[in-house]
Design an enzyme around this catalytic site. Structure first.
Site, mmCIF file in Angstrom:
data_model
loop_
_atom_site.group_PDB
_atom_site.id
_atom_site.type_symbol
_atom_site.label_atom_id
_atom_site.label_comp_id
_atom_site.label_asym_id
_atom_site.label_seq_id
_atom_site.Cartn_x
_atom_site.Cartn_y
_atom_site.Cartn_z
ATOM 1 N N HIS A 17 -14.421 -4.366 7.632
ATOM 2 C CA HIS A 17 -13.684 -3.378 6.026
ATOM 3 C C HIS A 17 -14.113 -4.867 4.632
ATOM 4 O O HIS A 17 -13.001 -5.102 3.906
ATOM 5 C CB HIS A 17 -12.225 -3.848 6.229
ATOM 6 C CG HIS A 17 -12.594 -2.654 7.622
ATOM 7 N ND1 HIS A 17 -11.702 -1.585 6.679
ATOM 8 C CD2 HIS A 17 -11.906 -2.965 8.989
ATOM 9 C CE1 HIS A 17 -11.661 -0.599 8.056
ATOM 10 N NE2 HIS A 17 -11.575 -1.516 9.271
ATOM 11 N N GLU B 11 -3.054 7.880 8.491
ATOM 12 C CA GLU B 11 -3.588 8.023 7.200
ATOM 13 C C GLU B 11 -4.515 8.894 7.335
ATOM 14 O O GLU B 11 -5.005 8.837 9.379
ATOM 15 C CB GLU B 11 -4.278 7.583 6.240
ATOM 16 C CG GLU B 11 -3.592 7.103 5.283
ATOM 17 C CD GLU B 11 -4.522 5.790 4.052
ATOM 18 O OE1 GLU B 11 -4.230 5.615 3.870
ATOM 19 O OE2 GLU B 11 -5.552 5.900 4.391
ATOM 20 N N ARG C 267 -5.676 -7.653 -9.370
ATOM 21 C CA ARG C 267 -6.731 -8.882 -10.093
ATOM 22 C C ARG C 267 -8.729 -8.704 -10.234
ATOM 23 O O ARG C 267 -8.472 -7.591 -10.349
ATOM 24 C CB ARG C 267 -6.792 -9.935 -8.901
ATOM 25 C CG ARG C 267 -7.301 -9.205 -7.499
ATOM 26 C CD ARG C 267 -7.484 -10.329 -6.978
ATOM 27 N NE ARG C 267 -7.829 -9.343 -5.789
ATOM 28 C CZ ARG C 267 -8.535 -8.476 -4.838
ATOM 29 N NH1 ARG C 267 -9.993 -9.159 -5.378
ATOM 30 N NH2 ARG C 267 -8.903 -8.165 -3.928
ATOM 31 N N LYS D 91 0.541 -1.321 -0.217
ATOM 32 C CA LYS D 91 -0.413 0.386 -0.292
ATOM 33 C C LYS D 91 0.965 1.032 -0.494
ATOM 34 O O LYS D 91 0.138 2.707 -0.525
ATOM 35 C CB LYS D 91 -1.084 0.297 1.417
ATOM 36 C CG LYS D 91 -2.205 -1.158 0.706
ATOM 37 C CD LYS D 91 -3.076 -0.767 2.337
ATOM 38 C CE LYS D 91 -4.275 -2.056 2.128
ATOM 39 N NZ LYS D 91 -4.808 -2.012 2.930
#
Lengths: 130, 484
Positions: free
Chosen positions: B235, B200, B294, B116
Site C-alpha cells: 500500500h 468495504e 496536504r 476515512k
C-alpha cells in the site's frame, strides 16, 4: 584486447575494452562497486568464487593463483596440511577488501609460495596443492 | 505574502519547499533533529532551528517546539510538507491560535476529512461514488456478517483512523470473517490508538487513480487532473504517473473523476492543495477512497504535465490570494513518471538500509527532474522514512517517458547503502508496465532479482580498474632530475 584504463577521479574509472565503454564506481569503504551503474558486491565479481562451482575443473587444479593484485594479509595453512575443498588458504587484501582465498579442492598443501606481507600480482601462484 | 516561512519537515520535501521559498525571495527556516544537523535542507535554508533528539516524537512531531521555533525566528507561516504533522488538525489549529498561517486547509476541513469513515460519509452526502460498504465503524461481528453478505465477498476490513495498510485485511468468505475482524481491530488499536474498523467491498485488481485539487480561501476550487499510482508495495506507492494510461482509453474519465473530487472538496469547505484518492475497477467505475489533506509525495508529475508549481500556488493561496486559474485554464501536456528512490534492499524484502552514501552520481539532461534530500557523504538516518530522492521525467508520450526514466536510472549510482534503482530498471522493462496494464496488487507477483554477476568482457573491464598501469610510464628523454 588490452583494456584502456583512465582514472576519472579517485574511485571512478573509465575502461575501454574491445571498443566498448565501461564506467566503474567504487564505494570508499563498503563492498560495492557499480559497473555501468549496475551495482555488484565485490565478492561476487571475484572469479575464484565463480570457479569454485565447477568441480570437474577444480579437481585438476594444482596451482592456486591470485586473481588480482593484492597483498597477503595472513596465511591460514602450512605445507603438509590436509585441506578440504573450500577451506581457507590465505587472506588476500584486494580492492580494499580482505578476501579469503579458498582451496578449490580437497588435498594436501605442497608449498606456500608467498609470505605474510607480500605484494602479489595478478596470476601469480600463491599455493601449490599436491 | 509571508515575511518568513518555517518548513516543519525534513528530507527531500523540506528541500523542495525551501527551493520554492528561495524562488519567491521569502526567507526559509529549516528545522532539524540531532540526526539532521548536516541535512541538505539545513544547508539550503536561510535559517535553521533545532528541535530535539532524533526520534520523531521528540522532534518533528512536537507541535510546541515547532510553534516556538517559528516564533523565535519570526516566521509568520508554516509549511508542513507531507507526513509528520501535515494532516494533524491540532497542529493546524495551534498555528492559527499562535497567529501563524498553516499552509494547507483549515483545521476544520482536516477534521472533516481526517477519518476515512467521516470522509466516506461526507462523500456519500455530496453524491460522489464510494466503494460499497459500511458508512460507519462496525460494532459487532453480527453486524459485520450481515453487511458482508449484502455487499458480497471478498470484503476488505480497514482501520477507521488508518493508513499505510495497517489494520487492513481482505476476507474471502464468512468462515474467516470473525478472526480477521479481531486481528484488524487489535492491529488498528496498536497502530492508531483506535480499534474502530469498517467494511468495504474488496475490488479485484483495482487501479489507484487520484485527483489533485486546489482551492482558495474564497470558495473557488479546481482540479489539476489525475495521477495513476497503481504500482504499490504494501500500500505504499513506488511509481506514479500522469496522465493515467486509462485517460488514453477514456478521455472523459479525468473530467468525471475531477467533478466527483470537487464535490467532496466543496462539501468539506476545502482550501489549498489536496488529493482525492479513488479506486477504479475494470469497467472504469471509480470509487472515492480518502482525501489527503496536504501536498502529496508525487506532486511533481502533476507539475510536469500542467507546468504549474504547486508549492508556489500553496503559498499564494495560504496568503489569501484568490485562485488566478480557472478550470478551463488547466492544460495537460505530455507524460510524466516518477519513481521513489529508497535506501532499502529489494533483494532482502525491501529492508531499510541506513548508512553513509559513499558515492552518488545523479542523472540530468533533457526532461529530468530530481527532488533529492541527500548528498555524497550524507548518513541516511535510521530514524525516518528511507526516501532518498524522487526521480521524475517528462516526455511527449508514455513510451518516451518510460525510456527517459530508464535512461535517467542508468546514470544514477548510489553506493554505500542498498537502494532500489535496479528494482525500477527491472520493473520498467515488464510488459505489463510498458502496456500500462496496472493494478494495486501487481507488485505482489513481481519478483525482483539482483542482477547476475558480470561475466566475460564486463568482468574483465571491472577487474581492469584494479590493475596497476601495465606499461611503465615512458621515461623522459631529458630529465631535470637526472644526476648522472
Amino acid at each position: 584486447m588490452k583494456p584502456d584504463l583512465v582514472q576519472i577521479r579517485p574511485g571512478v574509472y573509465s575502461v575501454l575494452l574491445n571498443g566498448r565503454s565501461y564506467t566503474i564506481h567504487e564505494a570508499a569503504s563498503s563492498d560495492w562497486i557499480a559497473l555501468n551503474a549496475v551495482e555488484w558486491e565485490r565478492v561476487v565479481i571475484d572469479p575464484r568464487r565463480r570457479a569454485s562451482g565447477s568441480s570437474a575443473a577444480a579437481s585438476a587444479v594444482r596451482d592456486v593463483k591470485a586473481a588480482m593484485p593484492g597483498k597477503v594479509v595472513r596465511l591460514l595453512a602450512a605445507p603438509g596440511d590436509t585441506v578440504e575443498a573450500g577451506q581457507g588458504l590465505l587472506i588476500l587484501e584486494a580492492m580494499k577488501m580482505q578476501n579469503e582465498l579458498r582451496s578449490p579442492r580437497a588435498g594436501v598443501v605442497a608449498a606456500l609460495r608467498v609470505a605474510e606481507g607480500d605484494t602479489v600480482s595478478s596470476g601469480q601462484v600463491l599455493v601449490t596443492l599436491e | 505574502m509571508f515575511r518568513k516561512v518555517l518548513v516543519a519537515n525534513r528530507g527531500e520535501i523540506a528541500v523542495r519547499i525551501l527551493r520554492a521559498l528561495r524562488e519567491r525571495r521569502i526567507p526559509g527556516v529549516a528545522v532539524y533533529s540531532d540526526a539532521d544537523r548536516a541535512s541538505l535542507a539545513v544547508q539550503l535554508a536561510d535559517e535553521a532551528a533545532f528541535l530535539g533528539p532524533s526520534p520523531s516524537a521528540e522532534s518533528y512531531l512536537r507541535i510546541d517546539k515547532l510553534i516556538a521555533a517559528a516564533r523565535a525566528h519570526g516566521a509568520d507561516a508554516i509549511h508542513p510538507g507531507y507526513g509528520f504533522l501535515s494532516e494533524n488538525a491540532d497542529f493546524a489549529a495551534a498555528c492559527a491560535a499562535a497567529g501563524i498561517t498553516f499552509i494547507g486547509p483549515t483545521a476544520a476541513a482536516i477534521r472533516a476529512l481526517g477519518s476515512k469513515t467521516a470522509a466516506r460519509q461526507l462523500a456519500l452526502a455530496a453524491g460522489a461514488p464510494v466503494v460499497p460498504g459500511t458508512d460507519a465503524a462496525v460494532a459487532t461481528f453480527a453486524e459485520a456478517k450481515r453487511i458482508a453478505s449484502r455487499i458480497g465477498y471478498p470484503v476488505m476490513i480497514k482501520a477507521a483512523a488508518g493508513g499505510g495498510g495497517k489494520g487492513m485485511r481482505v476476507v474471502d468468505s464468512e468462515a474467516s470473517l470473525e478472526a480477521a475482524l479481531r486481528d484488524a481491530s487489535s492491529e488498528a488499536e496498536r497502530s492508531f490508538k483506535s480499534a474502530e474498523v469498517y467494511l468495504e467491498k474488496a475490488l479485484i485488481h483495482p487501479r489507484h487513480v487520484e485527483i489533485q485539487l486546489l482551492g482558495d480561501n474564497h470558495g473557488n476550487l479546481i482540479h489539476l487532473g489525475e495521477r495513476e499510482c497503481s504500482l504499490q508495495r504494501r500500500h505504499q506507492k513506488v511509481i506514479e504517473e500522469s496522465p493515467s494510461p486509462l485517460s488514453a482509453l477514456d478521455p472523459d474519465l479525468r473530467h468525471r473523476m475531477g467533478e466527483a473530487a470537487l464535490k467532496i472538496a466543496r462539501a468539506a469547505g476545502y482550501s489549498n492543495a489536496g488529493t482525492a484518492e479513488f479506486l477504479v475497477d475494470h469497467d472504469r467505475n471509480f470509487y472515492f477512497l480518502e482525501m489527503n489533506t496536504r501536498l502529496q509525495v508525487e506532486h511533481p508529475v502533476t507539475e510536469l504535465v500542467t507546468s504549474l508549481d504547486l508549492v508556489h500556488l500553496q503559498l499564494d493561496l495560504a496568503a489569501g490570494a484568490p485562485l488566478s486559474l480557472r478550470q478551463q485554464d488547466i492544460r495537460w501536456t505530455g507524460h510524466a513518471i516518477e519513481c521513489r528512490l529508497y535506501a532499502e534492499d529489494p533483494a532482502n524484502n525491501f529492508f531499510p538500509s541506513p548508512g553513509v552514501i559513499e558515492r552518488l552520481e545523479l542523472p540530468s539532461g533533457p526532461g529530468v527532474r530530481l527532488d533529492s534530500g541527500v548528498y555524497e557523504g550524507w548518513r541516511v538516518p535510521l530514524e525516518y522514512d528511507p526516501l532518498l530522492a524522487k526521480l521524475a521525467v517528462w516526455a511527449p508520450d508514455r513510451p518516451a517517458a518510460i525510456a527517459r526514466l530508464e535512461r535517467a536510472l542508468s546514470e544514477t549510482v548510489i553506493l554505500g547503502i542498498r537502494n532500489n534503482i535496479h528494482f525500477f530498471r527491472q520493473l520498467l522493462a515488464d510488459p505489463a508496465v510498458l502496456s500500462g496494464d496496472l493494478h494495486t496488487t501487481f507488485l505482489n507477483n513481481f519478483h525482483y532479482q539482483d542482477p547476475p554477476p558480470p561475466t566475460g568482457e564486463a568482468l574483465a573491464a571491472a577487474l581492469a580498474a584494479y590493475q596497476p598501469p601495465s606499461a611503465p610510464l615512458p621515461r623522459p628523454r631529458r630529465s631535470a632530475w637526472r644526476n648522472s
